[in-house]
Design a protein around this motif. Structure first.
Motif, PDB file in Angstrom:
ATOM      1  N   LEU A 223       0.852  -1.180   0.000  1.00  0.00           N
ATOM      2  CA  LEU A 223       0.000   0.000   0.000  1.00  0.00           C
ATOM      3  C   LEU A 223       0.894   1.238   0.000  1.00  0.00           C
ATOM      4  O   LEU A 223       1.778   1.374   0.852  1.00  0.00           O
ATOM      5  CB  LEU A 223      -0.889   0.019   1.247  1.00  0.00           C
ATOM      6  N   ALA A 224       0.688   2.127  -0.957  1.00  0.00           N
ATOM      7  CA  ALA A 224       1.422   3.393  -1.014  1.00  0.00           C
ATOM      8  C   ALA A 224       0.603   4.467  -0.315  1.00  0.00           C
ATOM      9  O   ALA A 224      -0.580   4.640  -0.611  1.00  0.00           O
ATOM     10  CB  ALA A 224       1.689   3.793  -2.460  1.00  0.00           C
ATOM     11  N   VAL A 225       1.242   5.180   0.608  1.00  0.00           N
ATOM     12  CA  VAL A 225       0.574   6.215   1.401  1.00  0.00           C
ATOM     13  C   VAL A 225       1.214   7.559   1.074  1.00  0.00           C
ATOM     14  O   VAL A 225       2.440   7.700   1.169  1.00  0.00           O
ATOM     15  CB  VAL A 225       0.710   5.940   2.910  1.00  0.00           C
ATOM     16  N   GLY A 226       0.412   8.553   0.696  1.00  0.00           N
ATOM     17  CA  GLY A 226       1.018   9.845   0.401  1.00  0.00           C
ATOM     18  C   GLY A 226       0.008  10.928   0.099  1.00  0.00           C
ATOM     19  O   GLY A 226      -1.167  10.653  -0.169  1.00  0.00           O
ATOM     20  N   ASP A 227       0.492  12.183   0.141  1.00  0.00           N
ATOM     21  CA  ASP A 227      -0.367  13.329  -0.132  1.00  0.00           C
ATOM     22  C   ASP A 227      -0.136  13.915  -1.514  1.00  0.00           C
ATOM     23  O   ASP A 227      -0.788  14.895  -1.884  1.00  0.00           O
ATOM     24  CB  ASP A 227      -0.168  14.409   0.930  1.00  0.00           C
ATOM     25  N   GLY A 228       0.792  13.339  -2.272  1.00  0.00           N
ATOM     26  CA  GLY A 228       1.094  13.851  -3.604  1.00  0.00           C
ATOM     27  C   GLY A 228       0.317  13.104  -4.675  1.00  0.00           C
ATOM     28  O   GLY A 228       0.617  11.936  -4.971  1.00  0.00           O
ATOM     29  N   ILE A 229      -0.674  13.740  -5.264  1.00  0.00           N
ATOM     30  CA  ILE A 229      -1.497  13.067  -6.277  1.00  0.00           C
ATOM     31  C   ILE A 229      -0.677  12.744  -7.514  1.00  0.00           C
ATOM     32  O   ILE A 229      -0.911  11.734  -8.189  1.00  0.00           O
ATOM     33  CB  ILE A 229      -2.739  13.925  -6.622  1.00  0.00           C
ATOM     34  N   LEU A 230       0.326  13.590  -7.832  1.00  0.00           N
ATOM     35  CA  LEU A 230       1.140  13.394  -9.031  1.00  0.00           C
ATOM     36  C   LEU A 230       2.360  12.512  -8.780  1.00  0.00           C
ATOM     37  O   LEU A 230       3.028  12.108  -9.732  1.00  0.00           O
ATOM     38  CB  LEU A 230       1.597  14.750  -9.581  1.00  0.00           C
ATOM     39  N   THR A 231       2.663  12.242  -7.520  1.00  0.00           N
ATOM     40  CA  THR A 231       3.835  11.425  -7.182  1.00  0.00           C
ATOM     41  C   THR A 231       3.409  10.138  -6.486  1.00  0.00           C
ATOM     42  O   THR A 231       3.510   9.047  -7.047  1.00  0.00           O
ATOM     43  CB  THR A 231       4.809  12.230  -6.302  1.00  0.00           C
ATOM     44  N   ASP A 232       2.884  10.243  -5.273  1.00  0.00           N
ATOM     45  CA  ASP A 232       2.515   9.060  -4.500  1.00  0.00           C
ATOM     46  C   ASP A 232       1.392   8.256  -5.158  1.00  0.00           C
ATOM     47  O   ASP A 232       1.492   7.028  -5.286  1.00  0.00           O
ATOM     48  CB  ASP A 232       2.081   9.473  -3.086  1.00  0.00           C
TER      49      ASP A 232
END
Length: 286
Positions: A223-232
């Motif tokens: 599972l990838a967790v992140g706030d970057g829509i263009l990166t994460d």
């Protein structure tokens, strides 16, 4: 359709490993978020593994030192993989030549000084002497914008210099201040006609490195967790893995007044406009 959840614990049993972003998820550039730390500790306590995956343009030991200074406990993660790791490997392999013009700050010194065993050093030179460019961030991340580099970039492009981008992030928030990253410089370089090489999220090399170092097999549930829509989130979709979009980071202002509770009526049109469908959505990692 992406489902909004209130805690990582609601879904954590379905995953063996997390690829968790740092800025905006685990900390704000100055201090950690206690609830996020606790969520990662709980995931590991139940047998999960946590890879802190960051687009920081420094080798991971420098990132770890920064986390230690912030007070992020080491029992919240298993390993750290940075864009700097993957980009540094490419630089020392000669991806943009042996003489490079470096755009970045003193804090990125380790990218050049921490030379892997057996690697041939890369020399930093003025732009006029360079065979390529390495961008780890602006010279002045508080005051400069990509436009400030137009003349120098146009001169570099006229000579056919490639750019190695050590941090594909466009912007990050340091406390309450939003600053440009190397990704913004590389993006601008490309719009002017230049060539940029990327190694962090959402690009393949950083994920391959993380899987290799974690010993994850092809059947591992990640599972990838992140706030970057263009990166994460874009990176997770390209990798074919699930994602948890943290709305309370870079795009917090888009989802209503309560950063902990994104409004569904605002969220789904925004995601549609971005062309992304994260598996899960949460206000803040907790």
């Amino acid at each position: 359709m992406s489902r909004i959840i209130s805690s990582l614990a609601e879904i954590s049993a379905g995953y063996d490993a997390l690829f968790c972003d740092l800025w905006g998820c685990l900390h704000n550039g100055r201090q950690p978020f206690p609830a996020a730390v606790a969520a990662l500790q709980a995931f590991r306590a139940k047998g999960g593994r946590v890879c802190l995956m960051t687009n920081a343009p420094r080798p991971n030991r420098f990132v770890i030192a920064q986390l230690d200074r912030m007070g992020v406990p080491r029992d919240a993660w298993d390993l750290v993989v940075s864009s700097g790791d993957a980009a540094q490997e490419a630089m020392f392999a000669g991806a943009v030549g042996r003489k490079v013009w470096h755009i970045g700050l003193e804090k990125d010194e380790g990218f050049f000084a921490d030379i892997p065993e057996g690697a041939e050093p890369v020399r930093r030179v003025p732009l006029e002497e360079a065979e390529g460019i390495v961008a780890s961030g602006p010279f002045d991340e508080i005051n400069e914008t990509p436009e400030d580099y137009r003349d120098r970039f146009e001169a570099a492009i006229a000579r056919g210099l490639p750019m190695l981008c050590a941090n594909p992030d466009i912007v990050v928030d340091m406390g309450e201040t939003r600053i440009y990253c190397a990704g913004a410089l590389a993006q601008f370089y490309e719009t002017l006609g230049g060539t940029a090489l990327y190694f962090g999220k959402p690009h393949v090399p950083i994920y391959d490195r993380a899987r290799r170092l974690m010993g994850l097999g092809p059947d591992a549930r990640c599972l990838a967790v992140g706030d970057g829509i263009l990166t994460d989130i874009a990176g997770a979709e390209a990798q074919g893995i699930d994602s948890l979009f943290v709305t309370g980071g870079l795009a917090a202002d888009a989802f209503g007044a309560d950063v902990e509770a994104p409004e569904e009526a605002l969220l789904h049109p925004w995601l549609m406009a971005e062309g992304r469908t994260p598996t899960w959505v949460i206000g803040r990692l907790r």
